[in-house]
Design a protein around this motif. Structure first.
Motif, short mmCIF file in Angstrom:
data_model
loop_
_atom_site.label_atom_id
_atom_site.label_comp_id
_atom_site.label_asym_id
_atom_site.label_seq_id
_atom_site.Cartn_x
_atom_site.Cartn_y
_atom_site.Cartn_z
N ILE A 31 0.74 -1.26 0.22
CA ILE A 31 0.02 0.03 0.05
C ILE A 31 0.94 1.26 -0.16
O ILE A 31 1.98 1.30 0.53
CB ILE A 31 -0.95 -0.18 1.20
N ARG A 32 0.29 2.37 -0.76
CA ARG A 32 1.12 3.58 -0.74
C ARG A 32 -0.03 4.49 -0.19
O ARG A 32 -1.22 4.55 -0.56
CB ARG A 32 1.27 4.06 -1.97
N ARG A 33 0.36 5.32 1.20
CA ARG A 33 -0.70 6.40 1.56
C ARG A 33 -0.32 7.71 1.57
O ARG A 33 1.02 8.14 1.65
CB ARG A 33 -0.82 6.19 3.11
N GLY A 34 -1.20 8.56 1.17
CA GLY A 34 -0.84 10.02 1.09
C GLY A 34 -0.55 10.53 -0.47
O GLY A 34 -0.17 9.64 -1.19
N VAL A 35 -0.79 11.75 -0.54
CA VAL A 35 -0.77 12.26 -1.81
C VAL A 35 0.77 12.13 -2.41
O VAL A 35 1.08 11.70 -3.52
CB VAL A 35 -1.30 13.64 -2.24
N LYS A 36 1.83 12.56 -1.90
CA LYS A 36 3.15 12.43 -1.93
C LYS A 36 3.51 11.11 -2.44
O LYS A 36 4.24 10.93 -3.54
CB LYS A 36 4.08 13.05 -1.10
N LEU B 12 -9.70 7.21 -3.02
CA LEU B 12 -9.62 8.47 -2.64
C LEU B 12 -10.46 8.95 -1.71
O LEU B 12 -11.90 8.29 -1.73
CB LEU B 12 -9.56 9.65 -3.91
N ALA B 13 -10.37 9.70 -0.81
CA ALA B 13 -11.37 10.18 0.18
C ALA B 13 -12.12 11.25 -0.66
O ALA B 13 -11.59 12.09 -1.20
CB ALA B 13 -10.70 10.77 1.54
N GLY B 14 -13.60 11.13 -0.39
CA GLY B 14 -14.48 12.31 -1.14
C GLY B 14 -14.68 13.69 -0.02
O GLY B 14 -15.29 14.62 -0.83
N ASP B 15 -14.21 13.55 1.15
CA ASP B 15 -14.60 14.81 1.76
C ASP B 15 -13.09 15.57 2.22
O ASP B 15 -13.06 16.08 3.19
CB ASP B 15 -14.95 14.46 3.28
N LEU C 202 -9.99 21.48 -2.23
CA LEU C 202 -10.10 20.39 -3.35
C LEU C 202 -8.64 20.27 -3.95
O LEU C 202 -8.27 19.15 -4.80
CB LEU C 202 -11.03 20.78 -4.55
N ASP C 203 -7.80 21.36 -4.23
CA ASP C 203 -6.62 21.49 -4.74
C ASP C 203 -5.54 20.21 -4.40
O ASP C 203 -4.50 19.95 -5.03
CB ASP C 203 -6.07 22.76 -4.55
N VAL C 204 -5.94 19.72 -3.18
CA VAL C 204 -4.92 18.91 -2.70
C VAL C 204 -5.08 17.53 -3.41
O VAL C 204 -4.01 16.80 -3.65
CB VAL C 204 -5.34 18.42 -1.06
N ILE C 205 -6.22 17.26 -3.82
CA ILE C 205 -6.48 15.70 -4.75
C ILE C 205 -6.83 16.11 -6.24
O ILE C 205 -7.00 15.10 -6.85
CB ILE C 205 -7.21 14.76 -3.93
N SER C 206 -7.22 17.46 -6.39
CA SER C 206 -8.07 17.36 -7.91
C SER C 206 -7.18 17.10 -8.88
O SER C 206 -7.67 16.70 -10.04
CB SER C 206 -8.17 19.07 -7.89
N HIS C 207 -5.80 16.99 -8.82
CA HIS C 207 -5.05 16.66 -9.95
C HIS C 207 -4.91 15.06 -10.09
O HIS C 207 -4.49 14.46 -11.03
CB HIS C 207 -3.52 17.24 -9.82
#
Length: 147
Positions: free
Chosen positions: A44-49, A65-68, A72-77
């Motif tokens: 598993i890999r956790r977190g955006v980075k 991905l978490a929907g909440d 939004l910019d944190v995960i929008s890409h």
């Protein structure tokens, strides 16, 4: 300190506008179970980075991905990056529950469960993995209507 657990229906109200495909109640439970087992098996890999690092290293699997997540910019890409790399993805309603399933005390915005085929049959949730992959692949991003 009392912990109040919210129902699936209550958590859906906090979901942001890009959370498509959002897993059903049943699929959310399956996704959390898969993440928990993958975390124990260390695939598993956790977190955006970390997830982006895995994608750049050509790791395949399913992304949850978490929907909440706000802002939004944190995960929008991520959805675009995942689609470009042919990695299926699903949204679940809660970052708290995703973090708990990933065996961390912190809320987690995104998790990449690597393909268990590298485990030589030692991963006991391979069937769960295949079920979620099929569900995620059934999503067509072109069906989303812009608001």
């Amino acid at each position: 300190m009392s912990t109040v657990t919210k129902t699936y229906e209550e958590r859906i109200k906090a979901v942001n506008c890009i959370a498509h495909p959002l897993a059903s109640k049943k699929s959310t439970k399956k996704a959390h179970k898969l993440v928990k087992k993958a975390s124990a098996a260390k695939i598993i890999r956790r977190g955006v980075k970390e997830v982006i690092k895995g994608i750049k290293r050509n790791e395949k699997g399913i992304c949850i991905l978490a929907g909440d997540i706000y802002p939004l910019d944190v995960i929008s890409h991520l959805p675009v990056l995942l689609e470009e790399n042919s990695i299926p993805y699903l949204f679940v309603p809660s970052k708290q529950e995703l973090g708990a399933a990933a065996s961390t005390k912190r809320p987690t915005s995104v998790v990449l469960v690597k393909d268990p085929k590298s485990m030589d049959g030692k991963f006991d949730a391979a069937e769960l993995y295949d079920t979620l992959i099929e569900e995620a692949k059934g999503f067509d991003p072109s069906t989303i209507s812009p608001h």
